[in-house]
Scaffold this active site. Structure first.
Site, PDB file in Angstrom:
ATOM      1  CG  ASP A   1     -74.044  21.334  95.425  1.00  0.00           C
ATOM      2  OD1 ASP A   1     -73.397  21.344  94.371  1.00  0.00           O
ATOM      3  OD2 ASP A   1     -75.077  20.653  95.593  1.00  0.00           O
ATOM      4  CB  ALA A   2     -75.995  24.950  92.212  1.00  0.00           C
ATOM      5  CE1 TYR A   3     -78.216  22.899  88.285  1.00  0.00           C
ATOM      6  CE2 TYR A   3     -75.839  22.587  88.303  1.00  0.00           C
ATOM      7  CZ  TYR A   3     -76.965  23.188  87.769  1.00  0.00           C
ATOM      8  OH  TYR A   3     -76.843  24.076  86.733  1.00  0.00           O
TER       9      TYR A   3
END
Length: 230
Positions: free
Chosen positions: A14-16
């Site tokens: 996942d990024a955020y």
């Protein structure tokens, strides 16, 4: 090493909140927000996620940039903050979020070990390109995957299928890392092996599926995957 991680061939992130500190956007302008800084940032993030879920349920998709704008508008209005230019500056800062300190070294170790690496995010492609590029992480990833390919947000199973299709592996061959407990639940329900990066000692979600492993940061991930010390 956990039995379920013996066949891992790819690490998907996942990024955020996992790679990038979502609160660093407000942090860059905290003096302009004064005592409302932390509250605005927390509300912005909460509404951003809430709107992705509600739009998915209503079948009214909009990309993550629009959702992020709408969530920020709600947060600023709720705090009676109307400073000219602040909204645009905060949105621009969201394209240049700081990555967590351990991220580059952890990715280097995984890549050196031959792991396929990918991002799987709610972010729109331009947002992800900007954030990954600003953090100097572009060369670390084989794929940067956005929910825009399927037009619905996590935790819909179609999102997690993007990773298996793009990387050409089975669900059980992917280790999925996220700081969001609800995201971990969605990935686990789809069949991915899951590592919850619980940076802030949160409670586990009361959902049918959960993490295989819980870590405080990405520092320990190579060890979980049996890759040894740096």
């Amino acid at each position: 090493m956990e039995q379920s991680f013996e066949e891992i061939r790819a690490c998907v992130f996942d990024a955020y909140g996992t790679l990038f500190d979502v609160h660093s956007a407000v942090g860059a302008h905290h003096e302009r927000l004064g005592p409302f800084s932390e509250s605005v940032s927390a509300m912005w993030r909460a509404k951003q996620l809430e709107y992705t879920w509600l739009r998915s349920l209503m079948g009214r998709h909009a990309d993550f940039w629009e959702v992020t704008e709408e969530a920020l508008d709600y947060a600023l209005s709720s705090h009676d903050v109307f400073e000219a230019g602040l909204r645009d500056d905060l949105m621009h800062a969201y394209l240049r979020l700081e990555c967590y300190a351990e991220v580059p070294a952890a990715l280097d170790r995984l890549r050196s070990a031959g792991m396929k690496l990918a991002i799987l995010s709610n972010g729109s492609p331009p947002m992800l390109e900007a954030a990954v590029g600003s953090a100097g992480l572009t060369a670390h990833f084989d794929q940067v995957l956005s929910v825009e390919s399927v037009g619905i947000y996590k935790p819909d199973p179609r999102v997690y299928r993007l990773a298996t299709d793009a990387l050409g592996v089975q669900p059980e061959q992917i280790s999925f890392q996220s700081s969001n407990g609800w995201d971990i639940a969605g990935a686990a329900s789809f069949g991915l092996r899951t590592v919850w990066i619980n940076r802030f000692a949160q409670q586990r979600e009361r959902l049918p599926t959960g993490p295989d492993v819980e870590l405080k940061s990405l520092d320990s991930l190579p060890g979980v995957l049996g890759l040894g010390s740096p």
